[in-house]
Design an enzyme around this catalytic site. Sequence first.
Site, PDB file in Angstrom:
ATOM      1  N   GLU A  60      35.260 -16.112   6.414  1.00  0.00           N
ATOM      2  CA  GLU A  60      34.553 -14.326   6.910  1.00  0.00           C
ATOM      3  C   GLU A  60      34.859 -14.654   8.194  1.00  0.00           C
ATOM      4  OE1 GLU A  60      32.245 -15.320   3.933  1.00  0.00           O
ATOM      5  OE2 GLU A  60      32.894 -16.226   4.938  1.00  0.00           O
ATOM      6  N   MET A 315      36.817 -29.794  12.248  1.00  0.00           N
ATOM      7  CA  MET A 315      36.385 -28.300  11.733  1.00  0.00           C
ATOM      8  C   MET A 315      37.721 -28.564  12.459  1.00  0.00           C
ATOM      9  SD  MET A 315      34.247 -27.950   9.852  1.00  0.00           S
ATOM     10  CE  MET A 315      33.782 -26.102   9.668  1.00  0.00           C
ATOM     11  N   GLU A 317      40.422 -27.305  11.684  1.00  0.00           N
ATOM     12  CA  GLU A 317      42.038 -27.709  11.102  1.00  0.00           C
ATOM     13  C   GLU A 317      42.536 -27.098   9.835  1.00  0.00           C
ATOM     14  OE1 GLU A 317      43.031 -31.344  14.108  1.00  0.00           O
ATOM     15  OE2 GLU A 317      42.536 -31.494  12.390  1.00  0.00           O
ATOM     16  N   LEU A 343      45.523 -17.578  -0.156  1.00  0.00           N
ATOM     17  CA  LEU A 343      46.476 -16.546   1.316  1.00  0.00           C
ATOM     18  C   LEU A 343      47.034 -17.491   1.614  1.00  0.00           C
ATOM     19  CD1 LEU A 343      46.379 -12.272   0.989  1.00  0.00           C
ATOM     20  CD2 LEU A 343      47.231 -14.100  -0.589  1.00  0.00           C
TER      21      LEU A 343
END
Length: 427
Positions: A60, A315, A317, A343
């Site tokens: 999110e 984290m 990357e 996506l």
Amino acid sequence: MNRTLYSLLLHLALPLLAARLAWRAWRAPAYARRIGERFALGLPAFKQGGIWVHAVSVGESIAAAPLIRALLARYPDLPITITCMTPTGSERIQALFGGAEFAGRIQHCYLPYDLPWAASHFLQRVQPRLAVVMETELWPNHIQQCARRGIPVALANARLSERSARGYARFAKLTAPMLAQLSLIAVQTAAEAERFRKLGARDASVEVTGSIKFDLSIEPELRQRAADLRQQWQAGQRPVWIAASTHAGEDEIVLAAHRQLLEQWPEALLILVPRHPERFVSVFELCRQQGFAVRRRSTGEPVVAADQVLLGDTMGELLLLYALADAAFVGGSLVANGGHNLLEPAALGLPVLSGTHLFNFLEIAAKLRDAGALIEVTDARTLAEAVAALWREPVAAARMRAAGSEVMQANQGALARLLAGLGRLLG
């Protein structure tokens, strides 16, 4: 169940919440930090009167990033408070918006648990003009406290599967009043709009805006950085694929597929990225136990020719790791987890592969599938065969890349429609 009973049960469950937090802290030490924020204690000194955006975790937070950047540009005088629930989400937010250019504009903390007094104290400190909740992270007491203060609440990029709708329907006395208090529900599809209306949302508040995940843009610098890394690793000609956001039970399948690929392409490299950081160590040990030459990305060491697996245990990357690959498998889909964002690799021009458990992304998966940009697999054999086919047939792989890019471009515009709705709420 109504909200009063819900709040009472939540208070009675506090020992269980504490135990769960302790268990999570044992598995991932980051959960042991900033515990006070989860009870609205020790909150930072917030600038008030801005926009509050809640993004529960990493996915999110990534989806919210274009929205937050657009809000920063459109409302330069308003501070933006970003909340989340997980350390990985917090790290992602800080990676995206922790730079000097955002100082004084972006403020961040964990969202307190949905206890009435904690929600009240949080809102008293922030005093936002508008609350924006990403996807379907609904908390009755937070929404009720916003309603009491006249703060409009928007549900952005909202999605609601049939299964989730059935779950909400079982607690109609709690969920229907909560949904009726929302000022805007910007849903991804017409089917989801109808589900929200049946659960009690007001017709006037529901708008079909599409998915803002289609509005993801890739910075040219990221592509260049990936190209430089592959050159540094002397891997320009190596066949490289990525298995991202994998869950327990999928890593074994992915490694079995990679073992099959190594029989035909001994120089092949797999980038394996577990979804949850608490699994980094166990997946690393799994790779070693199965005899793979594995290197951890967190060491910062360059990949060498002998390496067969690169474990993505850092984290922030994931997009870079996607950009390093020639094809992408998106996890959470070979097990009944519902899948993850298809996506991101499509935006990077990669052929996309997944399992068949895609109930969280049915509409997006259908668009990619119909365009010929998605291949679904069921086990190690079909996964290996699909990756091998893409390596053997570069023309087919190029068609998939082009199809994915076309799907992205054809479905953009949700962000503009969402911003228009938020603008009306801000007056």
